[in-house]
Design a protein around this motif. Structure first.
Motif, PDB file in Angstrom:
ATOM      1  N   ASP A  32       0.819  -1.195   0.000  1.00 58.18           N
ATOM      2  CA  ASP A  32       0.000   0.000   0.000  1.00 58.18           C
ATOM      3  C   ASP A  32       0.857   1.251   0.000  1.00 58.18           C
ATOM      4  OD1 ASP A  32      -2.524  -1.108  -0.075  1.00 58.18           O
ATOM      5  OD2 ASP A  32      -2.706  -1.240   2.097  1.00 58.18           O
ATOM      6  N   MET A  33       0.421   2.216  -0.781  1.00 55.37           N
ATOM      7  CA  MET A  33       1.102   3.492  -0.818  1.00 55.37           C
ATOM      8  C   MET A  33       0.801   4.245   0.484  1.00 55.37           C
ATOM      9  SD  MET A  33       0.985   6.280  -3.898  1.00 55.37           S
ATOM     10  CE  MET A  33       0.409   5.029  -5.002  1.00 55.37           C
ATOM     11  N   ARG A  34       1.793   4.881   1.033  1.00 56.56           N
ATOM     12  CA  ARG A  34       1.647   5.613   2.287  1.00 56.56           C
ATOM     13  C   ARG A  34       1.397   7.083   2.014  1.00 56.56           C
ATOM     14  NH1 ARG A  34       0.566   1.647   5.456  1.00 56.56           N
ATOM     15  NH2 ARG A  34       2.037  -0.033   5.245  1.00 56.56           N
ATOM     16  N   VAL A  35       0.695   7.722   2.935  1.00 53.99           N
ATOM     17  CA  VAL A  35       0.377   9.145   2.840  1.00 53.99           C
ATOM     18  C   VAL A  35       1.653   9.961   2.679  1.00 53.99           C
ATOM     19  CG1 VAL A  35      -0.492  11.102   4.184  1.00 53.99           C
ATOM     20  CG2 VAL A  35      -1.827   8.984   4.050  1.00 53.99           C
ATOM     21  N   ALA A  36       2.710   9.600   3.409  1.00 57.95           N
ATOM     22  CA  ALA A  36       3.971  10.346   3.371  1.00 57.95           C
ATOM     23  C   ALA A  36       4.557  10.420   1.964  1.00 57.95           C
ATOM     24  CB  ALA A  36       4.988   9.714   4.315  1.00 57.95           C
ATOM     25  N   GLU A  37       4.232   9.438   1.109  1.00 55.90           N
ATOM     26  CA  GLU A  37       4.794   9.401  -0.239  1.00 55.90           C
ATOM     27  C   GLU A  37       4.212  10.454  -1.165  1.00 55.90           C
ATOM     28  OE1 GLU A  37       4.847   5.402  -1.944  1.00 55.90           O
ATOM     29  OE2 GLU A  37       4.637   4.628   0.093  1.00 55.90           O
ATOM     30  N   ILE A  38       2.999  10.925  -0.890  1.00 57.19           N
ATOM     31  CA  ILE A  38       2.361  11.842  -1.845  1.00 57.19           C
ATOM     32  C   ILE A  38       1.853  13.149  -1.254  1.00 57.19           C
ATOM     33  CG2 ILE A  38       1.676   9.936  -3.335  1.00 57.19           C
ATOM     34  CD1 ILE A  38      -1.230  10.556  -2.376  1.00 57.19           C
ATOM     35  N   CYS A  39       1.896  13.313   0.062  1.00 60.01           N
ATOM     36  CA  CYS A  39       1.345  14.543   0.642  1.00 60.01           C
ATOM     37  C   CYS A  39       2.248  15.740   0.340  1.00 60.01           C
ATOM     38  CB  CYS A  39       1.143  14.390   2.146  1.00 60.01           C
ATOM     39  SG  CYS A  39       2.648  14.314   3.116  1.00 60.01           S
ATOM     40  N   ALA A  40       1.628  16.914   0.318  1.00 58.50           N
ATOM     41  CA  ALA A  40       2.376  18.163   0.146  1.00 58.50           C
ATOM     42  C   ALA A  40       3.020  18.515   1.486  1.00 58.50           C
ATOM     43  CB  ALA A  40       1.434  19.272  -0.295  1.00 58.50           C
ATOM     44  N   ARG A  41       4.268  18.940   1.450  1.00 57.44           N
ATOM     45  CA  ARG A  41       4.989  19.247   2.697  1.00 57.44           C
ATOM     46  C   ARG A  41       4.919  20.728   3.066  1.00 57.44           C
ATOM     47  NH1 ARG A  41       5.768  14.774   5.706  1.00 57.44           N
ATOM     48  NH2 ARG A  41       6.229  13.041   4.327  1.00 57.44           N
ATOM     49  N   ASP A  42       4.675  21.581   2.094  1.00 56.77           N
ATOM     50  CA  ASP A  42       4.587  23.020   2.347  1.00 56.77           C
ATOM     51  C   ASP A  42       3.133  23.357   2.658  1.00 56.77           C
ATOM     52  OD1 ASP A  42       5.226  25.696   2.539  1.00 56.77           O
ATOM     53  OD2 ASP A  42       5.048  26.039   0.380  1.00 56.77           O
ATOM     54  N   VAL A  43       2.814  23.526   3.934  1.00 60.76           N
ATOM     55  CA  VAL A  43       1.435  23.726   4.369  1.00 60.76           C
ATOM     56  C   VAL A  43       1.240  25.162   4.848  1.00 60.76           C
ATOM     57  CG1 VAL A  43      -0.377  22.903   5.913  1.00 60.76           C
ATOM     58  CG2 VAL A  43       1.368  21.311   5.081  1.00 60.76           C
ATOM     59  N   ALA A  44       0.207  25.800   4.320  1.00 64.10           N
ATOM     60  CA  ALA A  44      -0.121  27.172   4.740  1.00 64.10           C
ATOM     61  C   ALA A  44      -0.868  27.114   6.068  1.00 64.10           C
ATOM     62  CB  ALA A  44      -0.974  27.843   3.669  1.00 64.10           C
ATOM     63  N   CYS A  45      -0.393  27.899   7.031  1.00 59.88           N
ATOM     64  CA  CYS A  45      -0.980  27.907   8.372  1.00 59.88           C
ATOM     65  C   CYS A  45      -1.377  29.325   8.764  1.00 59.88           C
ATOM     66  CB  CYS A  45       0.018  27.381   9.393  1.00 59.88           C
ATOM     67  SG  CYS A  45       0.495  25.679   9.139  1.00 59.88           S
ATOM     68  N   ILE A  46      -2.223  29.410   9.744  1.00 62.13           N
ATOM     69  CA  ILE A  46      -2.650  30.709  10.273  1.00 62.13           C
ATOM     70  C   ILE A  46      -3.017  30.531  11.742  1.00 62.13           C
ATOM     71  CG2 ILE A  46      -5.109  30.478   9.690  1.00 62.13           C
ATOM     72  CD1 ILE A  46      -4.789  33.497   8.654  1.00 62.13           C
ATOM     73  N   GLY A  47      -2.943  31.605  12.511  1.00 62.32           N
ATOM     74  CA  GLY A  47      -3.315  31.573  13.923  1.00 62.32           C
ATOM     75  C   GLY A  47      -4.799  31.849  14.114  1.00 62.32           C
ATOM     76  N   THR A  48      -5.308  31.483  15.258  1.00 67.84           N
ATOM     77  CA  THR A  48      -6.736  31.647  15.544  1.00 67.84           C
ATOM     78  C   THR A  48      -7.158  33.105  15.642  1.00 67.84           C
ATOM     79  OG1 THR A  48      -6.267  31.471  17.911  1.00 67.84           O
ATOM     80  CG2 THR A  48      -6.976  29.469  16.770  1.00 67.84           C
ATOM     81  N   ASP A  49      -6.228  33.972  16.008  1.00 67.61           N
ATOM     82  CA  ASP A  49      -6.580  35.379  16.212  1.00 67.61           C
ATOM     83  C   ASP A  49      -6.521  36.228  14.942  1.00 67.61           C
ATOM     84  OD1 ASP A  49      -3.855  35.103  16.022  1.00 67.61           O
ATOM     85  OD2 ASP A  49      -3.400  36.584  17.596  1.00 67.61           O
ATOM     86  N   ALA A  50      -6.129  35.632  13.820  1.00 66.89           N
ATOM     87  CA  ALA A  50      -6.071  36.380  12.557  1.00 66.89           C
ATOM     88  C   ALA A  50      -7.484  36.670  12.056  1.00 66.89           C
ATOM     89  CB  ALA A  50      -5.307  35.576  11.507  1.00 66.89           C
ATOM     90  N   SER A  51      -7.624  37.763  11.334  1.00 68.05           N
ATOM     91  CA  SER A  51      -8.938  38.114  10.787  1.00 68.05           C
ATOM     92  C   SER A  51      -9.254  37.253   9.567  1.00 68.05           C
ATOM     93  CB  SER A  51      -8.965  39.592  10.385  1.00 68.05           C
ATOM     94  OG  SER A  51      -8.173  39.794   9.220  1.00 68.05           O
ATOM     95  N   VAL A  52     -10.512  37.185   9.215  1.00 67.64           N
ATOM     96  CA  VAL A  52     -10.939  36.454   8.029  1.00 67.64           C
ATOM     97  C   VAL A  52     -10.316  37.083   6.781  1.00 67.64           C
ATOM     98  CG1 VAL A  52     -12.966  36.007   6.579  1.00 67.64           C
ATOM     99  CG2 VAL A  52     -13.021  35.445   9.006  1.00 67.64           C
ATOM    100  N   ARG A  53     -10.170  38.414   6.776  1.00 65.93           N
ATOM    101  CA  ARG A  53      -9.517  39.073   5.638  1.00 65.93           C
ATOM    102  C   ARG A  53      -8.075  38.579   5.495  1.00 65.93           C
ATOM    103  NH1 ARG A  53     -10.863  43.170   2.659  1.00 65.93           N
ATOM    104  NH2 ARG A  53     -12.265  44.111   4.162  1.00 65.93           N
ATOM    105  N   MET A  54      -7.357  38.465   6.612  1.00 66.33           N
ATOM    106  CA  MET A  54      -5.979  37.961   6.580  1.00 66.33           C
ATOM    107  C   MET A  54      -5.955  36.511   6.092  1.00 66.33           C
ATOM    108  SD  MET A  54      -2.795  38.334   6.794  1.00 66.33           S
ATOM    109  CE  MET A  54      -2.606  39.946   7.529  1.00 66.33           C
TER     110      MET A  54
END
Length: 181
Positions: A32-54
């Motif tokens: 079976d192919m593993r998730v690690a083999e095909i997932c994207a490693r560069d993930v966009a993140c944001i904090g909970t206190d950021a505005s929806v516009r941000m």
């Protein structure tokens, strides 16, 4: 867990496994192919206190349809939630609410479905199906964010295998034609 509707299907699978063992090949389930083999490693993140516009700005900047919500003070980046472009549209923009007056914490999905790097693609697909999502943050052994798996990534990986399978058939036909010539 998938359970075949009839015994004939089970028998065909057992036969395929036995044939694979006899020829020294692995069946799809054994390799079976593993998730690690095909997932994207560069993930966009944001904090909970950021505005929806941000959040919208970050999605645009990263060309992403979602952001993983993390506590910015947490170096391990444990996923606390996920916010999608749809969340922004349905919960804020469509209602005419000022995107600067609403935070990501107000619209994010809490406790997002995740998968682990060593999970199989089939396990990840099952999680997506059960939870009704197309994206899964990928986490490591300590729960830290290590990647993102999109349904499109899975489709691409499976498409590659199907293309290779169709080429195998063409190669077999070519060998057969050479043998007859």
């Amino acid at each position: 867990m998938y359970r075949p509707a009839n015994r004939a299907l089970v028998d065909r699978r057992q036969h395929a496994r036995a044939a694979a063992r006899h020829t020294g090949r692995q069946t799809l389930q054994e390799k079976d192919m593993r998730v690690a083999e095909i997932c994207a490693r560069d993930v966009a993140c944001i904090g909970t206190d950021a505005s929806v516009r941000m959040a919208a700005f970050e999605m645009r900047r990263h060309h992403a349809g979602c952001l993983v919500v993390v506590d910015r003070r947490d170096v391990e980046r444990i996923p606390r939630g996920i916010v999608t472009d749809r969340d922004l549209v349905v919960e804020v923009l469509a209602l005419g609410i000022d995107p600067d007056s609403v935070t990501v914490a107000d619209v994010m999905s809490r406790l997002p479905a995740t998968c682990e790097e060593e999970d199989t693609l089939y396990s990840a697909i099952e999680t997506m199906r059960i939870r009704g999502v197309r994206r899964l943050p990928v986490v490591g052994a300590r729960g830290q964010l290590t990647g993102m798996l999109h349904a499109d990534d899975i489709g691409g990986a499976l498409g590659t295998h199907l293309r290779e399978l169709s080429q195998a058939g063409a190669r077999g036909q070519a060998r057969e034609m050479e043998a007859r010539a």
